[in-house]
Motif scaffolding. Sequence first.
Motif, PDB file in Angstrom:
ATOM      1  N   ALA A  48     -60.876 -24.041 -23.521  1.00  0.00           N
ATOM      2  CA  ALA A  48     -59.942 -23.197 -24.253  1.00  0.00           C
ATOM      3  C   ALA A  48     -58.987 -22.551 -23.256  1.00  0.00           C
ATOM      4  N   TYR A  49     -58.003 -21.833 -23.804  1.00  0.00           N
ATOM      5  CA  TYR A  49     -57.056 -21.091 -22.981  1.00  0.00           C
ATOM      6  C   TYR A  49     -56.908 -19.677 -23.518  1.00  0.00           C
ATOM      7  N   LEU A  50     -56.714 -18.742 -22.597  1.00  0.00           N
ATOM      8  CA  LEU A  50     -56.340 -17.373 -22.932  1.00  0.00           C
ATOM      9  C   LEU A  50     -54.950 -17.132 -22.379  1.00  0.00           C
ATOM     10  N   SER A  51     -54.094 -16.558 -23.194  1.00  0.00           N
ATOM     11  CA  SER A  51     -52.766 -16.168 -22.754  1.00  0.00           C
ATOM     12  C   SER A  51     -52.403 -14.897 -23.498  1.00  0.00           C
ATOM     13  N   GLY A  52     -51.227 -14.394 -23.230  1.00  0.00           N
ATOM     14  CA  GLY A  52     -50.797 -13.181 -23.901  1.00  0.00           C
ATOM     15  C   GLY A  52     -49.320 -12.955 -23.704  1.00  0.00           C
TER      16      GLY A  52
ATOM     17  N   PRO B 117     -46.680 -24.287 -11.979  1.00  0.00           N
ATOM     18  CA  PRO B 117     -45.644 -24.234 -13.018  1.00  0.00           C
ATOM     19  C   PRO B 117     -45.664 -25.419 -13.990  1.00  0.00           C
ATOM     20  N   ALA B 118     -45.901 -26.615 -13.505  1.00  0.00           N
ATOM     21  CA  ALA B 118     -45.923 -27.788 -14.385  1.00  0.00           C
ATOM     22  C   ALA B 118     -47.102 -27.721 -15.356  1.00  0.00           C
ATOM     23  N   GLU B 119     -48.256 -27.306 -14.866  1.00  0.00           N
ATOM     24  CA  GLU B 119     -49.426 -27.181 -15.732  1.00  0.00           C
ATOM     25  C   GLU B 119     -49.225 -26.047 -16.739  1.00  0.00           C
ATOM     26  N   ARG B 120     -48.630 -24.938 -16.302  1.00  0.00           N
ATOM     27  CA  ARG B 120     -48.340 -23.828 -17.216  1.00  0.00           C
ATOM     28  C   ARG B 120     -47.423 -24.290 -18.344  1.00  0.00           C
TER      29      ARG B 120
ATOM     30  N   GLU C  48     -39.798 -20.181 -22.287  1.00  0.00           N
ATOM     31  CA  GLU C  48     -39.476 -20.092 -20.854  1.00  0.00           C
ATOM     32  C   GLU C  48     -39.991 -18.776 -20.258  1.00  0.00           C
ATOM     33  N   GLN C  49     -39.860 -17.689 -21.005  1.00  0.00           N
ATOM     34  CA  GLN C  49     -40.372 -16.409 -20.520  1.00  0.00           C
ATOM     35  C   GLN C  49     -41.895 -16.449 -20.429  1.00  0.00           C
ATOM     36  N   ARG C  50     -42.541 -17.045 -21.421  1.00  0.00           N
ATOM     37  CA  ARG C  50     -44.003 -17.165 -21.378  1.00  0.00           C
ATOM     38  C   ARG C  50     -44.452 -17.976 -20.159  1.00  0.00           C
ATOM     39  N   ILE C  51     -43.769 -19.086 -19.896  1.00  0.00           N
ATOM     40  CA  ILE C  51     -44.128 -19.932 -18.754  1.00  0.00           C
ATOM     41  C   ILE C  51     -44.003 -19.150 -17.456  1.00  0.00           C
TER      42      ILE C  51
ATOM     43  N   LEU D  62     -55.017 -18.479 -18.496  1.00  0.00           N
ATOM     44  CA  LEU D  62     -56.298 -18.873 -17.901  1.00  0.00           C
ATOM     45  C   LEU D  62     -56.913 -20.027 -18.677  1.00  0.00           C
ATOM     46  N   ARG D  63     -57.500 -20.936 -17.945  1.00  0.00           N
ATOM     47  CA  ARG D  63     -58.336 -21.989 -18.533  1.00  0.00           C
ATOM     48  C   ARG D  63     -59.725 -21.385 -18.696  1.00  0.00           C
ATOM     49  N   VAL D  64     -60.345 -21.630 -19.838  1.00  0.00           N
ATOM     50  CA  VAL D  64     -61.661 -21.056 -20.139  1.00  0.00           C
ATOM     51  C   VAL D  64     -62.651 -22.183 -20.393  1.00  0.00           C
ATOM     52  N   GLU D  65     -63.734 -22.134 -19.649  1.00  0.00           N
ATOM     53  CA  GLU D  65     -64.848 -23.058 -19.885  1.00  0.00           C
ATOM     54  C   GLU D  65     -65.922 -22.282 -20.624  1.00  0.00           C
TER      55      GLU D  65
END
Length: 121
Positions: free
Chosen positions: A43-47, A86-89, A105-108, A114-117
Amino acid sequence: MLDPVIEQALKDDLVVDITTIGRKSGQPRRIEIWLHYQGEGMAYLSGQPGPRDWYANLVENPEFTVHVKRGAQADLPAVATPILDPAERRDVLTRVYGANEERLEQRIAESPLLRVELRAD
């Protein structure tokens, strides 16, 4: 491998709680957040763009707990890894928010990511 009922709950609803360990206090900190579940325990966490205490806590102490609370109930141990490339983001945030996201673009450039295991109990 996650229990199928828990996995379905994660697919159906983004809203979970997480408990991190405070980087300064060493105390548990619980917040509600969106978890973007991708399947197979990943999963991913972002904000929103900008500094976030939960992100700083996970960078300092990457082991945390995901609390599934809708559709099923579970406390899942997890490990977070910051995504800085940056490419992975761009790839992850485009998949999570969609290519037409107004502030992609602002989010990137500025959002925590974060990648979540997720680990089965």
